[in-house]
Write a protein that holds these residues in place. Structure first.
Motif, PDB file in Angstrom:
ATOM      1  N   THR A  55      42.407  19.894 -86.009  1.00  0.00           N
ATOM      2  CA  THR A  55      42.231  20.022 -84.567  1.00  0.00           C
ATOM      3  C   THR A  55      43.099  21.153 -84.037  1.00  0.00           C
ATOM      4  N   GLN A  56      42.477  22.054 -83.316  1.00  0.00           N
ATOM      5  CA  GLN A  56      43.216  23.172 -82.738  1.00  0.00           C
ATOM      6  C   GLN A  56      43.406  22.902 -81.242  1.00  0.00           C
ATOM      7  N   ILE A  57      44.652  22.892 -80.798  1.00  0.00           N
ATOM      8  CA  ILE A  57      44.985  22.624 -79.397  1.00  0.00           C
ATOM      9  C   ILE A  57      45.229  23.955 -78.688  1.00  0.00           C
ATOM     10  N   ASP A  58      44.508  24.171 -77.585  1.00  0.00           N
ATOM     11  CA  ASP A  58      44.649  25.449 -76.881  1.00  0.00           C
ATOM     12  C   ASP A  58      45.236  25.279 -75.474  1.00  0.00           C
ATOM     13  N   ASN A  59      45.943  24.166 -75.257  1.00  0.00           N
ATOM     14  CA  ASN A  59      46.635  23.989 -73.974  1.00  0.00           C
ATOM     15  C   ASN A  59      48.145  23.917 -74.215  1.00  0.00           C
ATOM     16  N   ASP A  60      48.900  23.611 -73.176  1.00  0.00           N
ATOM     17  CA  ASP A  60      50.366  23.584 -73.297  1.00  0.00           C
ATOM     18  C   ASP A  60      50.926  22.188 -73.591  1.00  0.00           C
ATOM     19  N   SER A  61      50.061  21.278 -74.024  1.00  0.00           N
ATOM     20  CA  SER A  61      50.516  19.893 -74.228  1.00  0.00           C
ATOM     21  C   SER A  61      51.609  19.783 -75.290  1.00  0.00           C
ATOM     22  N   ALA A  62      51.509  20.578 -76.359  1.00  0.00           N
ATOM     23  CA  ALA A  62      52.523  20.538 -77.414  1.00  0.00           C
ATOM     24  C   ALA A  62      53.857  21.089 -76.899  1.00  0.00           C
ATOM     25  N   LEU A  63      53.778  22.099 -76.036  1.00  0.00           N
ATOM     26  CA  LEU A  63      54.995  22.666 -75.444  1.00  0.00           C
ATOM     27  C   LEU A  63      55.678  21.636 -74.532  1.00  0.00           C
ATOM     28  N   GLU A  64      54.880  20.849 -73.830  1.00  0.00           N
ATOM     29  CA  GLU A  64      55.433  19.794 -72.968  1.00  0.00           C
ATOM     30  C   GLU A  64      56.172  18.738 -73.798  1.00  0.00           C
ATOM     31  N   ILE A  65      55.595  18.383 -74.939  1.00  0.00           N
ATOM     32  CA  ILE A  65      56.258  17.410 -75.831  1.00  0.00           C
ATOM     33  C   ILE A  65      57.545  18.016 -76.391  1.00  0.00           C
ATOM     34  N   ALA A  66      57.501  19.309 -76.720  1.00  0.00           N
ATOM     35  CA  ALA A  66      58.695  19.996 -77.233  1.00  0.00           C
ATOM     36  C   ALA A  66      59.815  19.969 -76.206  1.00  0.00           C
ATOM     37  N   ALA A  67      59.480  20.263 -74.951  1.00  0.00           N
ATOM     38  CA  ALA A  67      60.488  20.251 -73.880  1.00  0.00           C
ATOM     39  C   ALA A  67      61.057  18.850 -73.685  1.00  0.00           C
ATOM     40  N   LEU A  68      60.196  17.840 -73.818  1.00  0.00           N
ATOM     41  CA  LEU A  68      60.655  16.452 -73.696  1.00  0.00           C
ATOM     42  C   LEU A  68      61.642  16.112 -74.810  1.00  0.00           C
ATOM     43  N   ILE A  69      61.379  16.601 -76.011  1.00  0.00           N
ATOM     44  CA  ILE A  69      62.263  16.330 -77.157  1.00  0.00           C
ATOM     45  C   ILE A  69      63.630  16.992 -76.951  1.00  0.00           C
ATOM     46  N   LEU A  70      63.640  18.217 -76.435  1.00  0.00           N
ATOM     47  CA  LEU A  70      64.928  18.869 -76.139  1.00  0.00           C
ATOM     48  C   LEU A  70      65.678  18.102 -75.055  1.00  0.00           C
ATOM     49  N   LYS A  71      64.947  17.606 -74.076  1.00  0.00           N
ATOM     50  CA  LYS A  71      65.562  16.817 -73.008  1.00  0.00           C
ATOM     51  C   LYS A  71      66.189  15.544 -73.580  1.00  0.00           C
ATOM     52  N   ILE A  72      65.468  14.903 -74.482  1.00  0.00           N
ATOM     53  CA  ILE A  72      65.976  13.684 -75.123  1.00  0.00           C
ATOM     54  C   ILE A  72      67.240  13.993 -75.917  1.00  0.00           C
ATOM     55  N   TYR A  73      67.230  15.116 -76.647  1.00  0.00           N
ATOM     56  CA  TYR A  73      68.402  15.493 -77.444  1.00  0.00           C
ATOM     57  C   TYR A  73      69.626  15.656 -76.542  1.00  0.00           C
ATOM     58  N   ARG A  74      69.439  16.354 -75.445  1.00  0.00           N
ATOM     59  CA  ARG A  74      70.558  16.602 -74.533  1.00  0.00           C
ATOM     60  C   ARG A  74      71.088  15.301 -73.925  1.00  0.00           C
ATOM     61  N   GLN A  75      70.186  14.362 -73.650  1.00  0.00           N
ATOM     62  CA  GLN A  75      70.622  13.079 -73.098  1.00  0.00           C
ATOM     63  C   GLN A  75      71.395  12.269 -74.138  1.00  0.00           C
ATOM     64  N   VAL A  76      70.929  12.335 -75.388  1.00  0.00           N
ATOM     65  CA  VAL A  76      71.629  11.613 -76.461  1.00  0.00           C
ATOM     66  C   VAL A  76      73.022  12.206 -76.676  1.00  0.00           C
ATOM     67  N   GLN A  77      73.158  13.514 -76.491  1.00  0.00           N
ATOM     68  CA  GLN A  77      74.468  14.153 -76.634  1.00  0.00           C
ATOM     69  C   GLN A  77      75.514  13.518 -75.715  1.00  0.00           C
ATOM     70  N   VAL A  78      75.074  13.105 -74.531  1.00  0.00           N
ATOM     71  CA  VAL A  78      76.009  12.486 -73.574  1.00  0.00           C
ATOM     72  C   VAL A  78      75.853  10.955 -73.568  1.00  0.00           C
ATOM     73  N   GLU A  79      75.194  10.452 -74.621  1.00  0.00           N
ATOM     74  CA  GLU A  79      74.999   9.010 -74.825  1.00  0.00           C
ATOM     75  C   GLU A  79      74.261   8.345 -73.655  1.00  0.00           C
ATOM     76  N   ASN A  80      73.308   9.062 -73.129  1.00  0.00           N
ATOM     77  CA  ASN A  80      72.419   8.511 -72.099  1.00  0.00           C
ATOM     78  C   ASN A  80      71.102   8.155 -72.788  1.00  0.00           C
ATOM     79  N   TYR A  81      70.834   6.842 -72.920  1.00  0.00           N
ATOM     80  CA  TYR A  81      69.651   6.388 -73.656  1.00  0.00           C
ATOM     81  C   TYR A  81      68.579   5.788 -72.744  1.00  0.00           C
ATOM     82  N   ASN A  82      68.719   5.958 -71.439  1.00  0.00           N
ATOM     83  CA  ASN A  82      67.802   5.313 -70.495  1.00  0.00           C
ATOM     84  C   ASN A  82      66.342   5.723 -70.710  1.00  0.00           C
ATOM     85  N   LEU A  83      66.108   7.014 -70.845  1.00  0.00           N
ATOM     86  CA  LEU A  83      64.740   7.506 -71.018  1.00  0.00           C
ATOM     87  C   LEU A  83      64.136   6.972 -72.317  1.00  0.00           C
TER      88      LEU A  83
END
Length: 201
Positions: free
Chosen positions: A95-123
């Protein structure tokens, strides 16, 4: 929607991006799984089994290779995660994805990493609880389909009964063929008896 910077990245001065604290690492890995499970395009591919009968396992494998990006590197950016997701979708689900959905998931993963760095697990916890609730509803739906209604017997049961009846009928036919009814001797008008083949006295 806020525009996402593909070049946004996380970096550590030395070593890799793996968390030394076990709880942080476990929470991060769970967070990555939850992010991947939020990718609608991937969910559609899994539900339709575009990756074959092991599509569910392939989705979990994709989560694993994203986690490996952090375990093996000292720097990870949105674009690297996006490309990893897109390649995996193409290789595993054709399956070839031609929208920005994968980029949105990537940004979410970076956001999660940054929250874990400060031990914020709410999300992460919120996403996990929503996923558990969704899975619970799926199981309830499956139970409704599986349970038998005594007032409305399963079609397969009636089919079994029909099969048994067919077998009995075929046995009856076999018995009739194998055991013909005995016939008396055939006598002509002039007194002669017809000699019948296969009859032994």
């Amino acid at each position: 929607m806020t525009s996402i910077d593909p070049t946004d990245f996380i970096e550590v001065p030395e070593g890799t991006l793996t968390f030394q604290n076990e709880k942080q690492q476990a929470k991060f890995e769970l967070g990555v799984c939850m992010a991947v499970y939020k990718w609608d395009e991937l969910n559609i591919a899994v539900e339709n089994q575009w990756g074959g009968t092991k599509s569910n396992e392939k989705r979990d494998w994709i989560s694993g290779i994203v986690i490996e990006l952090f375990n093996d590197s000292k720097v990870v950016d949105n674009q690297l995660i996006e490309e990893t997701l897109l390649y995996a979708m193409y290789d595993e689900f054709e399956t070839q994805i031609d929208n920005d959905s994968a980029l949105e998931i990537a940004a979410l993963i970076l956001k999660i990493y940054r929250q874990v760095q400060v031990e914020n697990y709410n999300l992460i916890d919120e996403s996990y609880n929503k996923w558990l609730e969704k899975e619970s509803k799926k199981k309830e739906i499956q139970k409704v389909h599986i349970e038998k209604d005594p007032n409305n017997p399963d079609i397969s049961d009636s089919e079994d009964d029909e099969d048994e009846d067919d077998e009995k009928e075929s046995e009856d036919v076999d018995m009739d063929v194998d055991k013909p009814e005995p016939q008396g001797p055939i006598i002509y008008d002039d007194g002669f008896e017809l000699v019948q083949k296969g009859r032994r006295r």
